[in-house]
Design an enzyme around this catalytic site. Sequence first.
Site, PDB file in Angstrom:
ATOM      1  N   ASN A 110       0.857  -1.199   0.000  1.00 62.17           N
ATOM      2  CA  ASN A 110       0.000   0.000   0.000  1.00 62.17           C
ATOM      3  C   ASN A 110       0.883   1.235   0.000  1.00 62.17           C
ATOM      4  O   ASN A 110       1.994   1.205   0.521  1.00 62.17           O
ATOM      5  CB  ASN A 110      -0.870   0.001   1.267  1.00 62.17           C
ATOM      6  CG  ASN A 110      -1.776   1.220   1.365  1.00 62.17           C
ATOM      7  OD1 ASN A 110      -2.418   1.605   0.381  1.00 62.17           O
ATOM      8  ND2 ASN A 110      -1.831   1.843   2.526  1.00 62.17           N
ATOM      9  N   HIS A 112       0.925   5.094   1.426  1.00 64.58           N
ATOM     10  CA  HIS A 112       0.259   5.895   2.454  1.00 64.58           C
ATOM     11  C   HIS A 112       0.920   7.276   2.492  1.00 64.58           C
ATOM     12  O   HIS A 112       2.151   7.382   2.500  1.00 64.58           O
ATOM     13  CB  HIS A 112       0.398   5.207   3.823  1.00 64.58           C
ATOM     14  CG  HIS A 112      -0.287   5.960   4.908  1.00 64.58           C
ATOM     15  ND1 HIS A 112      -1.665   5.969   5.051  1.00 64.58           N
ATOM     16  CD2 HIS A 112       0.197   6.756   5.888  1.00 64.58           C
ATOM     17  CE1 HIS A 112      -1.982   6.742   6.079  1.00 64.58           C
ATOM     18  NE2 HIS A 112      -0.867   7.225   6.607  1.00 64.58           N
ATOM     19  N   SER A 139       4.923   6.753   2.241  1.00 62.26           N
ATOM     20  CA  SER A 139       5.542   5.455   2.553  1.00 62.26           C
ATOM     21  C   SER A 139       4.847   4.365   1.753  1.00 62.26           C
ATOM     22  O   SER A 139       3.631   4.402   1.582  1.00 62.26           O
ATOM     23  CB  SER A 139       5.368   5.113   4.041  1.00 62.26           C
ATOM     24  OG  SER A 139       5.805   6.159   4.882  1.00 62.26           O
ATOM     25  N   ASP A 148      -2.117   0.373   8.344  1.00 63.64           N
ATOM     26  CA  ASP A 148      -0.900   1.113   7.985  1.00 63.64           C
ATOM     27  C   ASP A 148       0.292   0.666   8.843  1.00 63.64           C
ATOM     28  O   ASP A 148       1.182   1.471   9.152  1.00 63.64           O
ATOM     29  CB  ASP A 148      -1.118   2.628   8.122  1.00 63.64           C
ATOM     30  CG  ASP A 148      -2.246   3.128   7.216  1.00 63.64           C
ATOM     31  OD1 ASP A 148      -2.398   2.585   6.109  1.00 63.64           O
ATOM     32  OD2 ASP A 148      -2.950   4.064   7.618  1.00 63.64           O
TER      33      ASP A 148
HETATM   34  C1  GRF Z   1      -2.956   8.866  -2.319  1.00 64.11           C
HETATM   35  O1  GRF Z   1      -2.598  10.038  -1.641  1.00 64.11           O
HETATM   36  C2  GRF Z   1      -2.533   7.652  -1.540  1.00 64.11           C
HETATM   37  O2  GRF Z   1      -1.348   7.843  -0.829  1.00 64.11           O
HETATM   38  C3  GRF Z   1      -3.676   7.467  -0.586  1.00 64.11           C
HETATM   39  O3  GRF Z   1      -4.833   7.795  -1.330  1.00 64.11           O
HETATM   40  C4  GRF Z   1      -4.479   8.700  -2.384  1.00 64.11           C
HETATM   41  C5  GRF Z   1      -4.915   8.076  -3.658  1.00 64.11           C
HETATM   42  O4  GRF Z   1      -4.779   8.925  -4.771  1.00 64.11           O
HETATM   43  N1  GRF Z   1      -3.681   6.119  -0.065  1.00 64.11           N
HETATM   44  P1  GRF Z   1      -4.915   8.342  -6.241  1.00 64.11           P
HETATM   45  O5  GRF Z   1      -6.306   7.686  -6.341  1.00 64.11           O
HETATM   46  O6  GRF Z   1      -3.824   7.355  -6.456  1.00 64.11           O
HETATM   47  O7  GRF Z   1      -4.828   9.522  -7.148  1.00 64.11           O
END
Ligand code: GRF
Length: 191
Positions: A110, A112, A139, A148
């Site tokens: 994932n 984050h 991260s 997370d």
């Molecule tokens: C990103 O900021 C990611 O880190 C978080 O959700 C957002 C997703 O944005 N988990 P996208 O859909 O990839 O544009």
Amino acid sequence: MTGKHKNVGVLLSGRGSNMMALVEASRAPDCPYEVVLVASDKPDAPGLTWAKDQSIACWSLSPKGIGKPAYEAALDAALRGANVETIALAGYMRLLSDDFVARWSGRIINIHPSLLPKYKGLDTHARAIAAKDAVAGCSVHVVTEELDGGEVLGQAEVPILPGDTAETLATRVLAAEHRLYPQILAAFAAR
Ligand code: GRF
């Protein structure tokens, strides 16, 4: 694909800009992964439209009405049907059940938008600004049953500038996410 390639399934709920970065990086000739499925819990997620336009297989189903176990069983079947080996969460806004995570143990990652272990959960940028941190960032981590909480595979730092709002900071962190995630997924796929 076989050989050094890993088949990746991307899970998203929204605009999908990280998924796009992963797909675009996968087109380099030496990239060790291929995005074989984009899946979503939101049938109208904008990211799905982009993926379909790129001729990538897409799957979507709303859990509303059918419940989480049935939704996750269908998701699991779709991923296995597409021969997915690694799952990359990219703005997937639903918590996966412990059962699902156990079935894919060590094979889900994932991205984050914070420097973990700081600011797990939501509103990461507002919390970093409120704490007067000098740096924010993002991260990539292994997904475990703890939110997370899994092994951090890589991070990118982004300075917090005077006058930053959660929105301006999010824009710069997102650009860093788009650089970091393909690198880390490639390293993870190759290991
Ligand atoms: C990103 O900021 C990611 O880190 C978080 O959700 C957002 C997703 O944005 N988990 P996208 O859909 O990839 O544009």
